[in-house]
Write an enzyme that holds these catalytic residues in place. Structure first.
Site, PDB file in Angstrom:
ATOM      1  N   SER A 461       0.859  -1.181   0.000  1.00 27.85           N
ATOM      2  CA  SER A 461       0.000   0.000   0.000  1.00 27.85           C
ATOM      3  C   SER A 461       0.893   1.227   0.000  1.00 27.85           C
ATOM      4  CB  SER A 461      -0.872  -0.005   1.249  1.00 27.85           C
ATOM      5  OG  SER A 461      -1.361   1.304   1.497  1.00 27.85           O
ATOM      6  N   TYR A 474      -2.408  -0.974  10.167  1.00 33.19           N
ATOM      7  CA  TYR A 474      -2.489  -1.288   8.738  1.00 33.19           C
ATOM      8  C   TYR A 474      -1.191  -0.901   8.040  1.00 33.19           C
ATOM      9  CZ  TYR A 474      -4.286  -1.352   3.959  1.00 33.19           C
ATOM     10  OH  TYR A 474      -4.467  -1.609   2.631  1.00 33.19           O
TER      11      TYR A 474
END
Lengths: 590, 297
Positions: A461, A474
């Site tokens: 990401s 995350y």
């Protein structure tokens, strides 16, 4: 070779070399291996002689009776007196004579390269050789009649795209035009091209090339092949159906053949397979081991049905698609980026395996892939479960013949302060986002390394390098994925296995529907989800964009791919102004 | 404002809707390879002219091939979705190519708005999309019966699209319209009415008037996922048109939904797409009372 009983045979000095009376000329033939074994006949191209096969033949001779011969006019074979003697009909008759001599009772497996492949296409569709050829492996050569038919169709269609394709191929075939000029090409060979040729080939193919004593003769006489056949067949193509099973070995860097031509045989051949190789035009010289292995596998498949799944996958049914014959495994394929990636590969001909913890969603993705004419399978697997992933990897290896591309995409979202994140939250998140990638990488990379090719794509990401107080867990998990990929890439360098990491920005997927906001109650969580979803929708970066980037990274040598302006900007900032990024991390986005 | 048509009025709407479907089915059956979108649209208009249609919500549209999925220029959503590529063009129909016919005739003040998909020959993708449209018809009706806010139903439609792997292509319509209002017009006995840019002036005027008035009343004649649709289902007639796209193929249905003060139902269940679901054995499950109860719950 035993003492010849056939009057057509003339023994030669060399132990394994002898002559066969062809269609009016004498052909120099050479054989390797045990005569009782299955026979493989190799036909060389232009401007080569039978020695182009030396390495391939030696390798095949371990199990087979291998035969190669000099085509008329080349090497030590005789030459016809007139140009008409080079017509394909005579070349096929020569081949028939060689086959009858070396394997009078059993059909042979035929292999052709370049002009050897062109004439072999005529042989496998010639009634005179019915039942004499069990299989045909074609390397870098097509039937002139098939090509002529396609050119005619393209010109008649008047579609700009098809005319363009035709123009591109003609551009690659410039030398054929030159060969038609009286004097020019033979003159070049006589003026010293023959001595330069090994160096040119070496430059083109990047490896040492044996010097041929007959190079000048091969170069000059071979031109007659073009002059006697090309125009005649391209301008008045005859229909040629091929019942013999054919495998095409396609060097993808071949400078003389465009993809348009590679689709041509599918219309004429009932049973066609195709394998690609990252090589230039002279694959028998540059990759003899690979060529020999593929020939051997095809013979085993045709004669004994060995490795049926591998061939099932390489079977060509219609026009060629870019990833035809490949097996692509995608985790988290039940939605979002995973589903789109799966469908993109499916659209380009790959066999796809959809893996998702939600079996119903995985099956739906597989179903959509089937609607795109792909073969697709679905598995309900928790990617963080080591045992389940091991079972999956074993099945992929045993039942599907191994994966060419694995996309470790499965991931879950989690937002909220670090100090609010419980141990259970962490375990749940790392189970999928990190362990899923660890298992997917370790279980699939090992067999890929053994095979010497494959691509592992790990979806990280933009947050992997963008610190933020809003999504600490995350971002941490994704940073780990990025680092894991970087390390693994280094470990697998020079093994033929590539590792790609993908860092998307804010992509509008279903992840916001399920993201966990730690330290909030259910109502607040729902409210924040809606808000996040609205933000993601406003950004309007689609999973399709990431899927395209993934396919692109598999096709081209890319290592880390960022998708979306925010991911790119953050990447840049992380390099040139890490302190600024650190300040921005204090903003609470949730 | 919102007005539920009387049973007699509903009969008139149903008649027009059946006429519209008859037109689509007749024209579709006669489509042959090589025909252009414009020709197909003109044939529909000729059919209506012969049947005494005196006005329209919009003149007939026809989309062929990847235009059914609103791919390319037709998918440009700037300018609020008002996009000239929307209009029938010179694309020629080929075998295996999906098509959509969309028409909205008015007869003596009663208007229908329907969508019809088909293909010459076969198209597995189109079949799948048309099968899957059933779930949307049920979902929308169940949502309205449960008196869910319209925007929420529209978002449920978006979610169903995501689950099934489709794009909600009605978002490429003007104002991302999932559905729009249809009102009873005054019958002025004229044989012809003006249309501007292929939209019937009277129906358009009605919609604009409704849009203006409804703002204070807290509802919107355009039903989409936006905040202005964040209201309970407004009684009256809605032309509902979910439009799904997958790669280069799109499919939709469009028909009138009757919303009453406390219930809702489709104006007519005897429409081509329902008949098709029945034929394919998909409708049976929906017919059983338990399934209906399950959906409504």
């Amino acid at each position: 070779m035993n003492a010849p009983t056939d009057p057509a045979i003339v023994p030669t000095a060399s132990g394994d070399a002898f002559a066969v009376r062809g269609d009016g000329v004498e052909l120099a033939v050479q054989q390797w291996g045990c005569e009782h074994a299955t026979t493989i006949v190799l036909v060389h191209g232009y401007p080569d002689s039978r020695h182009v096969w030396d390495a391939v033949a030696t390798s095949l001779a371990r199990r087979f009776h291998v035969v190669a011969y000099d085509v008329r006019g080349c090497g030590e074979s005789g030459a016809p007196e007139h140009r008409d003697g080079y017509a394909l009909g005579h070349l096929v008759a020569d081949l028939a004579a060689v086959i009858d001599h070396v394997s009078p009772d059993r059909p042979v497996h035929l292999v052709g390269h370049d002009w050897g492949s062109i004439q072999s296409w005529d042989a496998v569709s010639d009634p005179r050789l019915d039942g004499r050829i069990a299989s045909y492996t074609s390397i870098s050569g097509l039937s002139l009649d098939h090509v002529g038919d396609r050119l005619r169709q393209n010109l008649r269609s008047m579609q700009p795209s098809k005319l363009m394709q035709t123009a591109r191929q003609l551009q690659r075939s410039w030398y054929m035009g030159m060969f038609q000029l009286p004097g020019a090409a033979p003159g070049l060979w006589r003026l010293g091209l023959d001595r330069l040729w090994p160096q040119i080939l070496e430059r083109l193919e990047g490896g040492a090339v044996p010097v041929s004593a007959s190079q000048r003769r091969d170069g000059v006489n071979g031109i007659e092949l073009y002059r006697a056949n090309v125009f005649r067949h391209l301008s008045r193509p005859q229909p040629r159906r091929v019942g013999t099973p054919v495998q095409m070995l396609v060097p993808t860097q071949d400078p003389f053949v465009t993809p348009m031509l590679l689709d041509v045989p599918a219309a004429w051949v009932d049973r066609l397979w195709r394998f690609d190789l990252d090589a230039g035009h002279w694959a028998p010289l540059s990759h003899p081991e690979w060529v020999a292995t593929r020939i051997e596998a095809f013979v085993d498949y045709i004669d004994q049905g060995i490795a049926a799944t591998r061939f099932e996958r390489a079977r060509v049914h219609g026009p060629r698609r870019r990833h035809g014959g490949k097996l692509v495994v995608v985790t988290g394929a039940g939605s979002g980026i995973g589903r789109e990636t799966l469908l993109n590969f499916a659209e380009q001909g790959a066999t796809v395996v959809a893996v998702d913890i939600n079996g119903e969603a995985a099956e739906r993705s597989a179903e959509l892939a089937r609607l795109l004419d792909a073969t697709a399978f679905a598995f309900a697997v928790d990617v963080g479960d080591a045992a389940a992933m091991e079972t999956l990897a074993r099945r992929i290896e045993e039942d599907f013949g191994g994966a060419d591309v694995v996309v470790n995409n499965a991931g879950i979202g989690m937002a909220g302060a670090f100090l609010d994140t419980t141990v259970e939250d962490w375990e749940k998140l790392l189970h999928v986002n990190l362990w899923g990638v660890i298992h997917g990488s370790r279980l699939f990379a090992a067999p890929m390394r053994e095979r010497g090719h494959g691509v592992i794509v790990n979806v990280a990401s933009g947050l992997a390098y963008t610190p933020t107080r809003s999504l600490p867990a995350y971002a941490t998990s994704k940073a780990a994925v990025l680092m894991l990929s970087d390390c693994l890439r280094a470990e697998l360098a020079d093994t033929g296995v590539r590792v790609v990491s993908v860092c998307p920005g804010i992509v509008d997927t279903g992840i916001t529907d399920a993201v966990r906001f730690v330290g909030t109650d259910e109502a607040e969580q729902q409210r924040r989800r809606e808000r996040a979803k609205a933000l993601y929708q406003r950004r309007n970066l689609k999973p399709q964009a990431v899927a395209r980037a993934i396919v692109d990274a598999v096709e081209n040598p890319r290592e880390t791919v960022t998708v979306g302006a925010e991911a790119k900007t953050a990447r840049l900032l992380s390099r040139v102004a890490p302190r600024a990024l650190q300040r921005l991390a204090r903003l609470d986005l949730a | 404002m919102s007005h539920v048509p009387s049973p007699a009025e509903l009969d008139r709407f149903r008649e027009v809707q059946r006429l519209a479907y008859r037109c689509a089915e007749t024209v579709a059956a006669e489509l042959e390879p090589g025909v252009t979108e414009r020709e197909a649209a003109a044939r529909m208009q000729a059919f209506f002219d012969a049947e005494g249609v005196d006005d329209c919500f919009h003149r007939p549209f026809a989309w062929f091939g990847d235009r059914t999925a609103f791919r390319g220029l037709i998918g440009v959503r700037q300018l609020g979705g008002f996009n000239p590529a929307f209009y029938p063009g010179l694309r020629r129909l080929q075998r295996g190519m999906p098509f959509i016919l969309d028409c909205a005739p008015s007869v003596r003040g009663y208007t229908a708005d329907i969508g019809y998909c088909g293909v010459i020959g076969e198209n597995a993708l189109l079949d799948r999309l048309m099968d899957d449209l059933l779930e949307y018809r049920e979902l929308i009706l169940a949502g309205v019966r449960a008196r869910k806010p319209l925007a929420q139903i529209s978002r449920d439609v978006d979610r169903l699209c995501a689950r099934q792997g489709y794009e909600p292509r009605h978002k490429a319509y003007p104002f991302e319209t999932l559905a729009h209002r249809v009102e009873v017009l005054e019958d002025d006995h004229k044989a012809e009415h003006l249309s501007v840019a292929r939209f019937g002036l009277r129906n358009l005027g009605e919609l604009i008037r409704a849009a203006r008035n409804s703002r204070e009343q807290g509802w919107s004649p355009i039903w989409n996922s936006g905040s202005r649709s964040e209201h309970a289902p407004t009684p009256g007639l809605w032309a509902v048109e979910p439009h799904l796209g997958f790669r280069h193929v799109g499919a939709k249905f469009e028909e009138l939904l009757v919303v009453t003060d406390d219930d809702a139902y489709w104006l007519d269940d005897d429409v081509p797409h329902v008949r098709r679901w029945r034929q394919r054995g998909l409708w049976a499950a929906a017919d059983t009372p338990s399934a209906i109860a399950g959906v409504a719950a």
